[in-house]
Design a protein around this motif. Structure first.
Motif, mmCIF file in Angstrom:
data_model
loop_
_atom_site.group_PDB
_atom_site.id
_atom_site.type_symbol
_atom_site.label_atom_id
_atom_site.label_comp_id
_atom_site.label_asym_id
_atom_site.label_seq_id
_atom_site.Cartn_x
_atom_site.Cartn_y
_atom_site.Cartn_z
ATOM 1 N N LYS A 187 36.363 63.353 71.754
ATOM 2 C CA LYS A 187 36.115 63.973 73.061
ATOM 3 C C LYS A 187 36.015 62.902 74.156
ATOM 4 N N GLU A 188 35.315 61.818 73.852
ATOM 5 C CA GLU A 188 35.175 60.704 74.798
ATOM 6 C C GLU A 188 36.533 60.063 75.096
ATOM 7 N N ARG A 189 37.336 59.870 74.053
ATOM 8 C CA ARG A 189 38.663 59.263 74.260
ATOM 9 C C ARG A 189 39.539 60.165 75.129
ATOM 10 N N ARG A 190 39.498 61.467 74.873
ATOM 11 C CA ARG A 190 40.291 62.402 75.678
ATOM 12 C C ARG A 190 39.847 62.398 77.137
ATOM 13 N N ALA A 191 38.572 62.133 77.378
ATOM 14 C CA ALA A 191 38.049 62.072 78.747
ATOM 15 C C ALA A 191 38.388 60.731 79.407
ATOM 16 N N GLY A 192 39.049 59.854 78.682
ATOM 17 C CA GLY A 192 39.450 58.568 79.245
ATOM 18 C C GLY A 192 38.422 57.472 79.082
ATOM 19 N N ASN A 193 37.364 57.746 78.344
ATOM 20 C CA ASN A 193 36.326 56.738 78.120
ATOM 21 C C ASN A 193 36.680 55.872 76.926
ATOM 22 N N ARG A 194 36.213 54.659 76.968
ATOM 23 C CA ARG A 194 36.444 53.717 75.885
ATOM 24 C C ARG A 194 35.401 53.946 74.793
ATOM 25 N N VAL A 195 35.861 53.967 73.559
ATOM 26 C CA VAL A 195 34.983 54.188 72.409
ATOM 27 C C VAL A 195 35.141 53.004 71.460
ATOM 28 N N LYS A 196 34.039 52.529 70.911
ATOM 29 C CA LYS A 196 34.109 51.420 69.963
ATOM 30 C C LYS A 196 34.891 51.840 68.720
ATOM 31 N N GLY A 197 35.715 50.942 68.251
ATOM 32 C CA GLY A 197 36.433 51.189 67.004
ATOM 33 C C GLY A 197 35.595 50.689 65.841
ATOM 34 N N PRO A 198 36.164 50.730 64.655
ATOM 35 C CA PRO A 198 35.403 50.233 63.501
ATOM 36 C C PRO A 198 35.175 48.731 63.606
#
Length: 155
Positions: free
Chosen positions: A119-130
């Motif tokens: 959901k965060e990625r779709r909103a254009g926000n950066r999300v930590k990867g593994p």
């Protein structure tokens, strides 16, 4: 009498090479089939006592192969929470390449966290990867993998 483990399936597309090698080393003398399931783009050298199943490179082909071929008490190694959530009700052991055992009691939380990240990625926000794969991850995997194999009487 419960059925014995017959097959270990590895979702080989996303499995780190050190874990693939560790599985081959541990399973060298284990009396079960070891199947690395991969798309054409992720094939590795075949070792004794292992078999590679090559599927098309379409999205989810590896997952579909595994879902359609597992039976209760088989063992699957995957990083995919969605695949794990489908396998657990079938009575399959599921372990991540980092040594985390997927269980009915923790899979809903993992799926929810995956949903929030998506959901965060779709909103254009950066999300930590593994986090980068570490030696400790391999050791944890090896310990958990052997624990299940011992429980099944295979080691």
């Amino acid at each position: 009498m419960p059925k014995k483990m017959q097959t270990i399936f590895i979702d080989a597309d996303a499995c780190p090479v050190p874990i693939k090698q560790e599985i081959q080393d541990i399973c060298r003398n284990v009396p079960v089939d070891v199947l690395f399931v991969a798309s054409y783009a992720h094939v590795m050298n075949e070792e004794k006592n292992t078999k590679w199943i090559i599927v098309d490179s379409n999205r989810e082909e590896v997952d579909l192969y595994i879902v359609n071929h597992v039976i209760p008490n088989d063992f699957v190694i995957t990083q995919d929470y969605g695949l794990a959530s489908i396998l657990l009700p079938k009575g399959v052991y599921v372990l991540s390449p980092r040594g985390k055992r997927y269980l009915e009691k923790n899979i809903d939380d993992l799926l929810y966290m995956r949903h929030l990240s998506s959901k965060e990625r779709r909103a254009g926000n950066r999300v930590k990867g593994p986090k980068p794969f570490r030696k400790e991850d391999k050791e944890r995997f090896s310990e958990e993998f052997k624990k299940v194999l011992k429980k099944e009487g295979l080691l």
